[in-house]
Scaffold this motif. Structure first.
Motif, PDB file in Angstrom:
ATOM      1  N   ASN A 110       1.314  -9.989  -6.247  1.00 36.93           N
ATOM      2  CA  ASN A 110       1.145  -8.278  -6.312  1.00 36.93           C
ATOM      3  C   ASN A 110       1.385  -7.929  -4.953  1.00 36.93           C
ATOM      4  O   ASN A 110       2.214  -6.704  -4.664  1.00 36.93           O
ATOM      5  CB  ASN A 110      -0.258  -8.416  -6.509  1.00 36.93           C
ATOM      6  CG  ASN A 110      -0.494  -7.116  -7.403  1.00 36.93           C
ATOM      7  OD1 ASN A 110       0.557  -5.913  -7.658  1.00 36.93           O
ATOM      8  ND2 ASN A 110      -1.410  -6.364  -7.061  1.00 36.93           N
ATOM      9  N   GLN A 114       4.250  -5.058  -3.845  1.00 37.68           N
ATOM     10  CA  GLN A 114       4.037  -4.080  -4.081  1.00 37.68           C
ATOM     11  C   GLN A 114       4.316  -3.744  -2.633  1.00 37.68           C
ATOM     12  O   GLN A 114       5.543  -2.265  -2.099  1.00 37.68           O
ATOM     13  CB  GLN A 114       2.209  -3.919  -3.350  1.00 37.68           C
ATOM     14  CG  GLN A 114       1.529  -3.788  -4.862  1.00 37.68           C
ATOM     15  CD  GLN A 114      -0.118  -3.821  -4.148  1.00 37.68           C
ATOM     16  OE1 GLN A 114      -0.393  -4.094  -2.921  1.00 37.68           O
ATOM     17  NE2 GLN A 114      -1.113  -2.816  -5.214  1.00 37.68           N
ATOM     18  N   ASN A 117       7.813  -2.473  -3.616  1.00 33.37           N
ATOM     19  CA  ASN A 117       8.274  -1.257  -4.140  1.00 33.37           C
ATOM     20  C   ASN A 117       7.976  -0.415  -3.476  1.00 33.37           C
ATOM     21  O   ASN A 117       8.441   1.020  -2.879  1.00 33.37           O
ATOM     22  CB  ASN A 117       6.946  -0.775  -4.995  1.00 33.37           C
ATOM     23  CG  ASN A 117       7.006  -1.878  -6.481  1.00 33.37           C
ATOM     24  OD1 ASN A 117       8.134  -2.124  -6.609  1.00 33.37           O
ATOM     25  ND2 ASN A 117       6.001  -1.796  -7.299  1.00 33.37           N
TER      26      ASN A 117
END
Length: 126
Positions: A110, A114, A117
């Protein structure tokens, strides 16, 4: 009785009186000893009755308590249950450890996503 005869008889009578007094003293001592023993016997009887009452009470209490065999069977049963529960706890601990490891991996992925992103968002903004 003549004076001469009384001189012979008086010491004999004094001896007899002394012997009677000694016998009376011995009898008094024996009487005291027997009275003391009677007193002790009464005390022993009373104590014996108290002990018998206690013994009856203890026997009643023992009848209430479960037998040793019953207690051993119960202990063995509970020991088996405890071992089963310990086995289940160990399995759950292993499962929890696996879930923690999986959660760490997912958290790491994750974080990477992130980061990617954020980088993508930067690229689009530029």
């Amino acid at each position: 009785m003549t004076l001469e005869e009384s001189r012979e008889v008086i010491p004999m009578m004094e001896d007899m009186i002394n012997q009677i007094e000694e016998q009376q003293n011995l009898m008094a001592e024996m009487y005291q000893e027997m009275a003391w023993r009677d007193e002790q016997l009464l005390l022993f009887r009373e104590e014996n009755q108290n002990l018998q009452k206690l013994n009856i009470g203890l026997k009643e209490q023992l009848q209430i308590l479960p037998s040793i065999e019953e207690l051993l069977e119960l202990l063995e049963k509970k020991d088996g249950e405890i071992q089963t529960l310990q086995g289940r706890i160990q399995v759950r601990n292993n499962e929890n450890q696996q879930w923690k490891e999986l959660a760490e991996k997912l958290n790491n992925e994750n974080r990477l996503l992130q980061k990617q992103n954020r980088e993508l968002l930067k690229c689009e903004n530029d």
